[in-house]
Design an enzyme around this catalytic site. Structure first.
Site, PDB file in Angstrom:
ATOM      1  N   ALA A 144       0.822  -1.205   0.000  1.00  0.00           N
ATOM      2  CA  ALA A 144       0.000   0.000   0.000  1.00  0.00           C
ATOM      3  C   ALA A 144       0.859   1.259   0.000  1.00  0.00           C
ATOM      4  O   ALA A 144       2.025   1.247   0.410  1.00  0.00           O
ATOM      5  CB  ALA A 144      -0.924  -0.005   1.212  1.00  0.00           C
ATOM      6  N   GLY A 157       0.036  -5.333   0.570  1.00  0.00           N
ATOM      7  CA  GLY A 157      -0.965  -5.310  -0.487  1.00  0.00           C
ATOM      8  C   GLY A 157      -0.469  -5.922  -1.773  1.00  0.00           C
ATOM      9  O   GLY A 157      -1.266  -6.405  -2.591  1.00  0.00           O
ATOM     10  N   GLU A 175      -1.156  -9.519  -1.245  1.00  0.00           N
ATOM     11  CA  GLU A 175      -2.616  -9.686  -1.288  1.00  0.00           C
ATOM     12  C   GLU A 175      -3.118  -9.650  -2.737  1.00  0.00           C
ATOM     13  O   GLU A 175      -4.043 -10.388  -3.094  1.00  0.00           O
ATOM     14  CB  GLU A 175      -3.293  -8.594  -0.452  1.00  0.00           C
ATOM     15  CG  GLU A 175      -3.104  -8.792   1.044  1.00  0.00           C
ATOM     16  CD  GLU A 175      -3.808  -7.725   1.864  1.00  0.00           C
ATOM     17  OE1 GLU A 175      -4.733  -8.049   2.608  1.00  0.00           O
ATOM     18  OE2 GLU A 175      -3.412  -6.543   1.741  1.00  0.00           O
ATOM     19  N   GLU A 185       2.336  -5.911   7.550  1.00  0.00           N
ATOM     20  CA  GLU A 185       1.504  -4.834   8.099  1.00  0.00           C
ATOM     21  C   GLU A 185       1.552  -4.738   9.617  1.00  0.00           C
ATOM     22  O   GLU A 185       1.411  -3.653  10.186  1.00  0.00           O
ATOM     23  CB  GLU A 185       0.050  -5.012   7.650  1.00  0.00           C
ATOM     24  CG  GLU A 185      -0.215  -4.690   6.191  1.00  0.00           C
ATOM     25  CD  GLU A 185      -0.009  -5.886   5.263  1.00  0.00           C
ATOM     26  OE1 GLU A 185      -0.437  -5.820   4.109  1.00  0.00           O
ATOM     27  OE2 GLU A 185       0.604  -6.891   5.705  1.00  0.00           O
TER      28      GLU A 185
END
Length: 692
Positions: free
Chosen positions: A66, A105, A108, A128
């Site tokens: 992210a 991310g 992910e 994270e």
């Protein structure tokens, strides 16, 4: 008009659409990149000639995750969870081709694809938790479905990346691609998927790997117990565990909703804000206003270390670990052999734990040369003195080094307190002298205080900072003063802790308050661990302090089975009646008025003087930024990262409140609590240390 580079470039390889992420340097999943991926996937899906899609990273990695700078701001474009649901729901197979990093991310995103291929050097992870968060785009729900809940807990709660081969063994990666032909391999893989009519394997539909958590619900409590010490005080790890457990007990969409709820709670909380602050603060330490990033550095091909004791041995290991040859010097063969034995023992212990190959032990020991002759250091590029903390001894060594070391060699002292300028004054090259203060154990602790003398050359500073990073440290530049940043502030806490026990507060109550705040141990437990006799001798000390009397009774800490605490055979600490008697004796001699103190008072009196001293350090220019002080305390002294460091913590309380309490204690206890002019000014202006 400036031409804007698209966030995703699109090309065709036969029936395969190749979508390349082009958001350097790390392909952070910003709003622009998310929208670019969505649009490119939808175009490829609508094109009847396209039978499969490959998603690959441009530059040096797939995606580092992210865009942290977007946290806390109004969302723009498609949010990541919706994008990943869109990818997973594509009607054509989507293959993630991974090189470099696929983190957060980024991983992910790969999990939302139907297949994953990776080169051997790739790293995959969900870090994270280190930002006080959890994977908020389905990571806690998809990963357990493909690797099982136990492995998922290790990856998500641990936060450390894993290699591609390990990921393949887990089932996370479908195929390992050659290092130099990822794109071609991924395209060929996609063509095989189409030719063989393989199904669109959506991880969300998998249930088989969840049986481990459903059949053994105690797995989660067991994991909590196993990691209780490491996770103490942190909110995010518990939320991660709860989400992985939800993956085993809830339907996928409900699990996603639970994950999102937990993510939003964490991202708006104080711990994540502190941990994100620390993430950026750590990177700020490299920025030195008058030493530009392009400052030339001196080559460091060979290092000399003077002293083979605990610090010298640990310092040497840092360079050996980085493949840099070390010559270690001692004055006596017995001390040298003992030091070499400890270094080898440390490496062999690491090898027995599987974290080092046996052949690596020999490789590293092979880089180490031992000698009793200081003259053997004449060819070294960097020489680090790590001897007893005595100015006379250090000045004698540097005077000799001045005659021995080659021109341009950097002469560094590992001093914890002493004046680098005075040490440099005995040399003809003060510009080459610098402090490199490692923290014990030096081969483990991440902090390196780089101490800049008044005449230290800029290229010497740049080199010390660079070599610190090379050996895996977090170097922080500080100025010359007694104790520099970390120990200067620690002295304030220690002074007040000692006053509290004379007033009647038990040492174990002071320690308990500091421990419950989040530090690894309190001041008296720390003293017992280090040894109360450091810097003490029966001949020179005068039986004035509690420490003096403890040492005289041979209560010198854990190593003698007694110090402030009594210790059993396993070094478990117990309150000591002897210590209470000694404290009462000293208090009576000094005429200290005995009184009770609440936990809040103990905390304030121990920690607010540290903040105040930090303000003085900033005012004197001995630290560049308040955040540098925070990084020193987090990495050198175990300040809880979820509280952001002492200066950040003070800002979060509010400087007017800190100032009010300091003034109250000043009225009762005197100048030790006198507020720093900088603290007074910032409080009056409604500012914080962050505004400097």
């Amino acid at each position: 008009m400036t031409e804007v580079t698209p966030a995703v470039s699109e090309s065709r390889e036969g029936p395969v659409a190749v979508l390349t992420l082009q958001s350097g340097p790390v392909n952070a999943l910003s709003a622009a990149l998310r929208e670019g991926i969505r649009a490119a996937v939808e175009r490829a899906e609508a094109d009847q000639a396209v039978k499969a899609i490959v998603l690959i990273g441009g530059g040096r990695m797939f995606s580092a995750g992210a865009d942290i700078t977007e946290f806390g701001k109004p969302p723009r474009g498609i949010v990541l969870p919706d994008l990943l649901n869109r990818i997973e729901g594509a009607r054509k197979p989507v293959i993630a081709a991974i090189h470099g990093n696929a983190l957060g991310g980024g991983l992910e995103t790969a999990l939302a694809c139907h297949y994953r291929v990776a080169v051997p050097s790739a790293k995959l992870g969900l870090p994270e938790v280190k930002l006080g968060l959890l994977p908020g785009a389905g990571g806690t729900q998809r990963l357990p479905r493909i690797v099982g809940p136990r492995k998922a807990l290790e990856v998500i709660v641990g936060g450390a990346p894993i290699g591609a081969k390990q990921a393949a063994a887990m089932g996370l990666v479908d195929e390992i691609a050659p290092e130099d032909s990822l794109r071609a391999h991924a395209v060929a893989f996609a063509e095989r998927v189409v030719a063989e009519g393989r199904p669109l394997t959506r991880i969300r539909d998998r249930e088989d790997r969840l049986a481990e958590g459903r059949d053994d619900p105690g797995l989660f409590d067991a994991f909590r117990r196993e990691n209780a010490r490491r996770l103490r005080g942190f909110e995010a790890p518990e939320a991660c565990i709860a989400c992985v457990q939800a993956a085993c007990t809830l339907p996928f969409d409900q699990g996603l909703a639970f994950e999102r709820e937990q993510f939003l709670k964490l991202v708006s909380g104080s711990q994540s804000a502190a941990q994100r602050y620390v993430f950026f603060a750590e990177r700020q330490t490299a920025r030195i206003p008058d030493v530009p990033e392009d400052t030339p550095t001196r080559p460091i091909a060979k290092v000399g270390v003077i002293g083979a004791g605990t610090m010298g041995g640990g310092i040497s290991m840092n360079f050996l670990n980085a493949g840099i040859p070390v010559t270690i010097v001692e004055t006596k063969r017995e001390a040298l052999d003992r030091g070499l034995g400890i270094i080898r023992s440390n490496y062999e212990t690491t090898a027995r734990k599987g974290r080092l190959r046996p052949e690596d032990v020999e490789t590293r020991m092979g880089l180490l040369t031992d000698t009793l002759e200081l003259e053997a250091l004449k060819g070294c590029d960097l020489i680090i003195e790590a001897v007893f903390e005595d100015m006379g001894i250090k000045k004698d060594i540097f005077s000799r080094l001045d005659r021995i070391a080659k021109p341009g060699a950097i002469l560094a002292s590992n001093t914890s307190y002493l004046d680098i300028d005075e040490i440099a004054s005995v040399t003809s090259r003060p510009g080459d002298v610098i402090g490199m203060h490692f923290f014990s154990p030096a081969n483990v602790m991440r902090l390196l205080e780089v101490v800049r003398g008044a005449r230290t050359e800029r290229d010497v500073i740049a080199t010390a900072m660079q070599i610190g990073r090379t050996i895996g440290k977090i170097p922080v530049l500080v100025g010359v003063c007694h104790g520099f940043v970390g120990n200067r502030m620690l002295a304030e806490r220690q002074r007040e802790a000692n006053r509290l026990i004379l007033e009647g507060v038990k040492p174990w109550d002071v320690d308990r308050v500091i421990y419950e705040f989040g530090l690894p141990m309190g001041p008296f437990a720390m003293s017992d661990l280090a040894g109360l006799d450091i810097g003490w001798s029966r001949e020179t000390n005068k039986s004035e302090s509690v420490r003096d009397l403890l040492c005289e009774r041979d209560r010198r800490g854990q190593k003698t089975g007694a110090g402030f605490y009594d210790y059993d055979a396993k070094r478990n600490a117990m309150p000591s009646a002897v210590t209470e008697e000694i404290i009462a004796t000293v208090a009576e001699r000094q005429g200290v008025r005995r009184k009770a103190a609440s936990d809040q008072e103990i905390l304030e009196r121990c920690l607010y003087p540290m903040v105040n001293e930090g303000a003085k350090i900033l005012d004197e220019g001995k630290a560049i930024r308040a955040s540098d002080i925070d990084i020193v305390w987090i990495n050198g002294y175990g300040w809880p990262v979820y509280r952001g460091g002492p200066m950040y913590w003070a800002d979060s309380i509010g400087l007017p409140k800190v100032l009010e309490r300091l003034r109250a204690y000043e009225a009762e206890y005197g100048d030790a609590f006198k507020p720093s002019p900088l603290l007074e000014r910032l409080a009056a202006e409604g500012k914080g240390f962050k505004d400097l």
